[in-house]
Design a protein around this motif. Sequence first.
Motif, PDB file in Angstrom:
ATOM      1  N   GLU A   1      10.500  20.094   9.998  1.00  0.00           N
ATOM      2  CA  GLU A   1      10.649  20.547   8.610  1.00  0.00           C
ATOM      3  C   GLU A   1       9.281  20.792   7.971  1.00  0.00           C
ATOM      4  O   GLU A   1       9.062  21.817   7.304  1.00  0.00           O
ATOM      5  CB  GLU A   1      11.423  19.501   7.784  1.00  0.00           C
ATOM      6  CG  GLU A   1      11.675  19.978   6.355  1.00  0.00           C
ATOM      7  CD  GLU A   1      11.783  18.858   5.321  1.00  0.00           C
ATOM      8  OE1 GLU A   1      11.674  17.674   5.698  1.00  0.00           O
ATOM      9  OE2 GLU A   1      11.946  19.185   4.135  1.00  0.00           O
ATOM     10  N   ALA A   2       8.357  19.841   8.177  1.00  0.00           N
ATOM     11  CA  ALA A   2       7.018  19.998   7.592  1.00  0.00           C
ATOM     12  C   ALA A   2       6.305  21.205   8.192  1.00  0.00           C
ATOM     13  O   ALA A   2       5.593  21.933   7.491  1.00  0.00           O
ATOM     14  CB  ALA A   2       6.198  18.729   7.813  1.00  0.00           C
TER      15      ALA A   2
ATOM     16  N   PHE B   1       3.022   8.830   9.820  1.00  0.00           N
ATOM     17  CA  PHE B   1       4.470   8.871   9.638  1.00  0.00           C
ATOM     18  C   PHE B   1       5.167   9.155  10.966  1.00  0.00           C
ATOM     19  O   PHE B   1       4.611   9.860  11.808  1.00  0.00           O
ATOM     20  CB  PHE B   1       4.841   9.977   8.647  1.00  0.00           C
ATOM     21  CG  PHE B   1       4.318   9.751   7.259  1.00  0.00           C
ATOM     22  CD1 PHE B   1       4.738   8.656   6.515  1.00  0.00           C
ATOM     23  CD2 PHE B   1       3.420  10.632   6.703  1.00  0.00           C
ATOM     24  CE1 PHE B   1       4.259   8.445   5.235  1.00  0.00           C
ATOM     25  CE2 PHE B   1       2.935  10.432   5.419  1.00  0.00           C
ATOM     26  CZ  PHE B   1       3.357   9.336   4.690  1.00  0.00           C
TER      27      PHE B   1
ATOM     28  N   PRO C   1       3.793  14.558   7.390  1.00  0.00           N
ATOM     29  CA  PRO C   1       4.474  14.065   8.594  1.00  0.00           C
ATOM     30  C   PRO C   1       4.609  15.206   9.600  1.00  0.00           C
ATOM     31  O   PRO C   1       4.846  16.345   9.195  1.00  0.00           O
ATOM     32  CB  PRO C   1       5.852  13.625   8.061  1.00  0.00           C
ATOM     33  CG  PRO C   1       6.068  14.469   6.855  1.00  0.00           C
ATOM     34  CD  PRO C   1       4.717  14.719   6.258  1.00  0.00           C
TER      35      PRO C   1
ATOM     36  N   GLY D   1       0.722  21.618   2.396  1.00  0.00           N
ATOM     37  CA  GLY D   1       1.831  20.787   2.850  1.00  0.00           C
ATOM     38  C   GLY D   1       2.862  20.501   1.772  1.00  0.00           C
ATOM     39  O   GLY D   1       3.802  19.741   1.998  1.00  0.00           O
TER      40      GLY D   1
ATOM     41  N   TRP E   1      -1.354  17.659   1.867  1.00  0.00           N
ATOM     42  CA  TRP E   1      -0.778  18.049   0.579  1.00  0.00           C
ATOM     43  C   TRP E   1      -1.485  17.241  -0.505  1.00  0.00           C
ATOM     44  O   TRP E   1      -1.966  16.121  -0.255  1.00  0.00           O
ATOM     45  CB  TRP E   1       0.739  17.859   0.540  1.00  0.00           C
ATOM     46  CG  TRP E   1       1.181  16.423   0.643  1.00  0.00           C
ATOM     47  CD1 TRP E   1       1.259  15.666   1.766  1.00  0.00           C
ATOM     48  CD2 TRP E   1       1.587  15.584  -0.439  1.00  0.00           C
ATOM     49  NE1 TRP E   1       1.679  14.402   1.448  1.00  0.00           N
ATOM     50  CE2 TRP E   1       1.889  14.324   0.108  1.00  0.00           C
ATOM     51  CE3 TRP E   1       1.715  15.778  -1.819  1.00  0.00           C
ATOM     52  CZ2 TRP E   1       2.332  13.259  -0.682  1.00  0.00           C
ATOM     53  CZ3 TRP E   1       2.152  14.721  -2.597  1.00  0.00           C
ATOM     54  CH2 TRP E   1       2.453  13.473  -2.027  1.00  0.00           C
TER      55      TRP E   1
ATOM     56  N   LEU F   1      -3.610  14.165   1.203  1.00  0.00           N
ATOM     57  CA  LEU F   1      -2.553  13.252   1.642  1.00  0.00           C
ATOM     58  C   LEU F   1      -1.912  13.757   2.939  1.00  0.00           C
ATOM     59  O   LEU F   1      -1.793  14.972   3.157  1.00  0.00           O
ATOM     60  CB  LEU F   1      -1.509  13.108   0.537  1.00  0.00           C
ATOM     61  CG  LEU F   1      -2.085  12.644  -0.814  1.00  0.00           C
ATOM     62  CD1 LEU F   1      -1.007  12.620  -1.891  1.00  0.00           C
ATOM     63  CD2 LEU F   1      -2.724  11.269  -0.689  1.00  0.00           C
ATOM     64  N   PRO F   2      -1.472  12.819   3.779  1.00  0.00           N
ATOM     65  CA  PRO F   2      -1.020  13.217   5.120  1.00  0.00           C
ATOM     66  C   PRO F   2       0.369  13.866   5.111  1.00  0.00           C
ATOM     67  O   PRO F   2       1.224  13.532   4.306  1.00  0.00           O
ATOM     68  CB  PRO F   2      -0.994  11.890   5.878  1.00  0.00           C
ATOM     69  CG  PRO F   2      -0.772  10.854   4.832  1.00  0.00           C
ATOM     70  CD  PRO F   2      -1.462  11.354   3.589  1.00  0.00           C
TER      71      PRO F   2
ATOM     72  N   SER G   1      -8.460  13.474   8.190  1.00  0.00           N
ATOM     73  CA  SER G   1      -8.467  12.082   8.643  1.00  0.00           C
ATOM     74  C   SER G   1      -7.328  11.397   7.899  1.00  0.00           C
ATOM     75  O   SER G   1      -7.015  11.770   6.769  1.00  0.00           O
ATOM     76  CB  SER G   1      -9.804  11.401   8.309  1.00  0.00           C
ATOM     77  OG  SER G   1     -10.121  11.601   6.958  1.00  0.00           O
ATOM     78  N   SER G   2      -6.691  10.450   8.535  1.00  0.00           N
ATOM     79  CA  SER G   2      -5.532   9.854   7.864  1.00  0.00           C
ATOM     80  C   SER G   2      -5.458   8.352   8.102  1.00  0.00           C
ATOM     81  O   SER G   2      -6.045   7.813   9.043  1.00  0.00           O
ATOM     82  CB  SER G   2      -4.231  10.533   8.326  1.00  0.00           C
ATOM     83  OG  SER G   2      -4.051  10.370   9.710  1.00  0.00           O
ATOM     84  N   TYR G   3      -4.719   7.710   7.213  1.00  0.00           N
ATOM     85  CA  TYR G   3      -4.622   6.244   7.217  1.00  0.00           C
ATOM     86  C   TYR G   3      -3.174   5.776   7.337  1.00  0.00           C
ATOM     87  O   TYR G   3      -2.911   4.585   7.398  1.00  0.00           O
ATOM     88  CB  TYR G   3      -5.276   5.701   5.936  1.00  0.00           C
ATOM     89  CG  TYR G   3      -6.611   6.350   5.687  1.00  0.00           C
ATOM     90  CD1 TYR G   3      -7.706   6.059   6.506  1.00  0.00           C
ATOM     91  CD2 TYR G   3      -6.776   7.318   4.697  1.00  0.00           C
ATOM     92  CE1 TYR G   3      -8.929   6.693   6.331  1.00  0.00           C
ATOM     93  CE2 TYR G   3      -7.994   7.959   4.505  1.00  0.00           C
ATOM     94  CZ  TYR G   3      -9.070   7.642   5.324  1.00  0.00           C
ATOM     95  OH  TYR G   3     -10.268   8.282   5.156  1.00  0.00           O
ATOM     96  N   ILE G   4      -2.273   6.746   7.319  1.00  0.00           N
ATOM     97  CA  ILE G   4      -0.853   6.468   7.550  1.00  0.00           C
ATOM     98  C   ILE G   4      -0.387   7.450   8.606  1.00  0.00           C
ATOM     99  O   ILE G   4      -0.747   8.626   8.562  1.00  0.00           O
ATOM    100  CB  ILE G   4       0.000   6.690   6.276  1.00  0.00           C
ATOM    101  CG1 ILE G   4      -0.390   5.714   5.174  1.00  0.00           C
ATOM    102  CG2 ILE G   4       1.477   6.561   6.591  1.00  0.00           C
ATOM    103  CD1 ILE G   4       0.375   5.933   3.873  1.00  0.00           C
TER     104      ILE G   4
END
Lengths: 246, 274
Positions: B117-118, B148, B113, B67, B98, B110-111, B143-146
Amino acid sequence: MSLLALQRDFRDWLVTGEESAAAALGGGPGTAVYQNNYRVALVSSLAETFQRLVLWLGEEDFEMAAARYIDARPPSSWTLDAYGEDFTDFVATLWPDDPEVAEIALIDWTVGQVFVGMDSFALCAEGLSVADWETAVIHTVPSLLVMPIRTNADAIWQALATGETPPPAELVERGTALLVWRQGLEPVFRRAEAHERDVLAWSAAGEGFAAVCARLADTLGEEAAVTTAGTLLGRWLAEGMIAAVG
Amino acid sequence: MSERLVGFGLGMRRPHYRSYIDGTAPVDFIEVISENFMIPGGKPLDTLTKARGNYPLALHGVSMSIGSADGLRDDYLRELRRLVDMMEPAVVSDHLCWTRIDGFNSHDLLPVPYTEEALDVVCRNIDRAQEALGRRMLFENPSSYINFPGAMTEWEFLAQMTRRTGCGLLLDVNNIYVSAQNHGFAAADYLAGIPMHAIGQIHLAGHVQGEHLLIDTHDQPVPDEVWALYRAATALAGPVPTMIERDDNIPDLEELCAELDIARGIAADERIAA
């Protein structure tokens, strides 16, 4: 916000821990999770690499040093194994009056590097066949490192590694050095004997065995020089320190 | 020759190395963290070489950083290719995440978005990785905690990613559960939205309840709710190589194998039901 800008904001949050950086990511409890993961992983990695240093300093002092290091030196390598490459220098600045601290750290680091170093074949005495000793050069295994020391960090490290009570730190004779290498798959180290460091350095510089003996003879006399060089070579062969002679 | 991954496996962890070297661990395949073996030599590579002689292998990376907006690192791809050539794994995988930007490496997943674009960045990086390795890769849902703001859901992103790059998915069922709880989506919608034919491997793991969020710790037994989701995923996907990924608080091998037997039982039930 572009992906690049978002990732730079995220990096800033992890590195600085400042609330304004977290706010740029939208804030919330999730940002704290990532902040915690980042620091815990780095402290754990340093503690894994510098296991004897943790025992010597105690967890509290080690974690203080690790936290300050993480603030000062954010990781750049893709492998966690590389994190801590200059931790030895860093702890030297934190404990300037306790030189054994940095040296214990350096042994931890070096032993770890030797553990995963390049594989090589070690010559044994039975395999030694040299056509011309005049020109033959001693080639050591690539894992061999010579580490100058000022303290008895090696004795402290060994005691900590085996669960014994370590001796008090003390300075050692000037010119003392450790030899660190890998015997098969296991890293080992010991103190260099008198003249051993010189002979290794001359050999590494490409000087043939006869030339090495001649240089030793300048200080030892001819007969003692040949005996000393021969004894060292025999010891190195027995200890798996020689890759080739020729 | 690299075999095809089938059956039920475990992550090879240090306390159990001897069983893998001896070939006595009752598993169909093993998985290791690629970066732990992207090293010049020594005992870890010796251990993996011996274990590889007994089991098909999956290499699972954590540092490719597909990412990253600034692309992939040449030295990383070179070292991974070297390991792949040496070990001939059945599967090479990493994560949809990423870890690195501008020379900074977080060592955390890290997550990303879920934006157009991503998606372009991720697909470009996957194309490059698959070309450098000369093979198809699998990518794991994180797994994610934010969460976007994005143009699409995670499962829509994964579907487009597999369609555009030809990569496969490593479906981490625990991660679906954790993210579903943390972000308030239905795990069933997730399963319904991903391309089942692209799933090449399944991970099972455990988590803990944090103060505000579920935390993917991989240090607990697989909980009932994750088993239930695995049953649903298996019913949709059919037989998929499945493994338990335990990274910390590692129990005896027997305990992990007993857990793996639960997965075998669920997969057998769903085959009968089908």
